[in-house]
Design an enzyme around this catalytic site. Structure first.
Site, PDB file in Angstrom:
ATOM      1  N   ARG A  31       7.304   1.771   1.144  1.00  0.00           N
ATOM      2  CA  ARG A  31       7.576   0.335   1.312  1.00  0.00           C
ATOM      3  C   ARG A  31       8.020  -0.272  -0.011  1.00  0.00           C
ATOM      4  NH1 ARG A  31       8.394  -1.121   6.408  1.00  0.00           N
ATOM      5  NH2 ARG A  31       6.606  -0.756   7.730  1.00  0.00           N
ATOM      6  N   ASP A  70      -1.471  -5.039  13.899  1.00  0.00           N
ATOM      7  CA  ASP A  70      -2.251  -4.685  15.081  1.00  0.00           C
ATOM      8  C   ASP A  70      -3.304  -5.758  15.321  1.00  0.00           C
ATOM      9  OD1 ASP A  70      -2.987  -2.741  12.643  1.00  0.00           O
ATOM     10  OD2 ASP A  70      -4.837  -3.367  13.622  1.00  0.00           O
ATOM     11  N   SER A 119      -0.099  -4.771   5.514  1.00  0.00           N
ATOM     12  CA  SER A 119      -0.356  -5.069   6.918  1.00  0.00           C
ATOM     13  C   SER A 119      -1.841  -5.316   7.116  1.00  0.00           C
ATOM     14  CB  SER A 119       0.127  -3.917   7.805  1.00  0.00           C
ATOM     15  OG  SER A 119      -0.545  -2.742   7.441  1.00  0.00           O
ATOM     16  N   GLY A 156       0.823  -1.202   0.000  1.00  0.00           N
ATOM     17  CA  GLY A 156       0.000   0.000   0.000  1.00  0.00           C
ATOM     18  C   GLY A 156       0.859   1.255   0.000  1.00  0.00           C
ATOM     19  N   ARG A 204       8.353  -3.119  12.530  1.00  0.00           N
ATOM     20  CA  ARG A 204       7.546  -3.362  11.327  1.00  0.00           C
ATOM     21  C   ARG A 204       8.409  -3.796  10.157  1.00  0.00           C
ATOM     22  NH1 ARG A 204       1.994  -0.452  11.524  1.00  0.00           N
ATOM     23  NH2 ARG A 204       1.865  -0.152  13.757  1.00  0.00           N
ATOM     24  N   ARG A 235       2.311  11.082  -8.838  1.00  0.00           N
ATOM     25  CA  ARG A 235       1.619  11.261  -7.556  1.00  0.00           C
ATOM     26  C   ARG A 235       2.403  10.713  -6.368  1.00  0.00           C
ATOM     27  NH1 ARG A 235      -4.435  11.983  -7.836  1.00  0.00           N
ATOM     28  NH2 ARG A 235      -4.768  12.608  -9.973  1.00  0.00           N
ATOM     29  N   ARG A 275      -0.360  -8.666  -3.402  1.00  0.00           N
ATOM     30  CA  ARG A 275      -0.394  -7.587  -2.421  1.00  0.00           C
ATOM     31  C   ARG A 275       0.458  -7.991  -1.234  1.00  0.00           C
ATOM     32  NH1 ARG A 275      -1.894  -3.855   0.970  1.00  0.00           N
ATOM     33  NH2 ARG A 275      -3.057  -4.350   2.871  1.00  0.00           N
TER      34      ARG A 275
HETATM   35  N1  HPA Z   1      -8.200  -2.034   9.711  1.00  0.00           N
HETATM   36  C1  HPA Z   1      -8.092  -1.883   8.396  1.00  0.00           C
HETATM   37  N2  HPA Z   1      -6.949  -2.018   7.764  1.00  0.00           N
HETATM   38  C2  HPA Z   1      -5.853  -2.309   8.461  1.00  0.00           C
HETATM   39  C3  HPA Z   1      -5.908  -2.493   9.845  1.00  0.00           C
HETATM   40  C4  HPA Z   1      -7.145  -2.356  10.492  1.00  0.00           C
HETATM   41  O1  HPA Z   1      -7.265  -2.494  11.716  1.00  0.00           O
HETATM   42  N3  HPA Z   1      -4.648  -2.759  10.275  1.00  0.00           N
HETATM   43  C5  HPA Z   1      -3.852  -2.762   9.178  1.00  0.00           C
HETATM   44  N4  HPA Z   1      -4.585  -2.511   8.089  1.00  0.00           N
END
Ligand code: HPA
Length: 234
Positions: free
Chosen positions: A24, A204, A90, A20, A217, A43, A87
């Site tokens: 990265r 997370d 995270s 994304g 990370r 962009r 893809r």
């Molecule tokens: N929500 C949506 N997208 C994400 C999250 C999340 O908690 N963590 C990493 N990408």
């Protein structure tokens, strides 16, 4: 050149990794590819092409969310001839047994909606990964010893979610994690008969509320990039 990608024809490899975050893409290209060359800066959505074990690879940022990913994936597939799109990103874990830094390989991607909603109309299409890529990624992860979970994920349209009841239903139905891009990548792969997979690192945890410190990370991300590259050329 396309509207959103400045690369010349031939500057994009048939195999494309899509994080994304454009930075990265830069980091992964400079860390894992030989002779990485910046092929897109439009962009600030950086893209690099180089080689991995002699195989041409492009690493192109997708931006956050399915509308952004859809623009880049459409142009990569339709204009540049990308055939394998993975893809790397995270996600938030949705099951107790999943830990921070674990890898999730997305077999399917449930969503409330995707940019393809309009063409599917009353159909609830089931976006799913390419099985060959999925199996190769699971095998590569097992060989590395990376704790890995394979199953369904949830591609949400919102990070700041005002509908916790939807997450509760996802958790209840065994969904492994939440992110914001994979379902549309899988839709497009099905539409254009190319291969797609999402390999995700848990950054997370929706149940425990824990999150990875930013210093951790990068190393977690490295395992995921290696798994994705191994799967692409299995
Ligand atoms: N929500 C949506 N997208 C994400 C999250 C999340 O908690 N963590 C990493 N990408």
């Amino acid at each position: 050149m396309t509207i959103h990608i400045g690369a010349k024809a031939g500057d994009i490899a048939e195999t494309v990794l899509m994080p994304g975050d454009p930075y990265r893409a830069k980091w992964a290209a400079e860390t894992f590819l030989d002779n990485p060359k910046c092929v897109n800066e439009v962009r600030g959505m950086l893209g690099y092409t180089g080689t991995w074990n002699g195989h041409p690879v492009t690493i192109q940022g997708s931006g956050m969310g399915m509308p952004s990913l859809s623009i880049y994936a459409n142009e990569l597939i339709r204009d540049y001839g990308a055939k394998t799109l993975i893809r790397i990103g995270s996600c938030g874990a949705m099951q107790e047994a999943i830990n921070l830094r674990d890898v999730i390989i997305a077999m399917t991607a449930t969503s409330l909606s995707t940019p393809s909603r309009g063409i599917f109309k009353e159909i609830n299409f089931a976006p799913c990964a390419d099985y060959g890529l999925l199996k190769a990624a699971a095998d590569a992860a097992a060989q590395k010893g990376t704790p890995t979970h394979v199953g369904g994920i949830y591609s949400s349209d919102v990070f700041y979610d005002e509908r916790p009841d939807l997450n509760d239903q996802m958790i209840r139905h065994g969904i492994l994690g939440v992110e914001m891009e994979a379902a549309e990548l899988y839709n497009l792969a099905a539409r254009y008969n190319v291969r797609a997979l999402a390999v995700l690192t848990v950054s997370d945890h929706l149940i425990t509320g824990k999150s990875l410190p930013s210093a951790d990370r990068e190393t977690s991300f490295a395992d995921m990039v290696e798994i994705a590259l191994s799967a692409a050329f299995d």
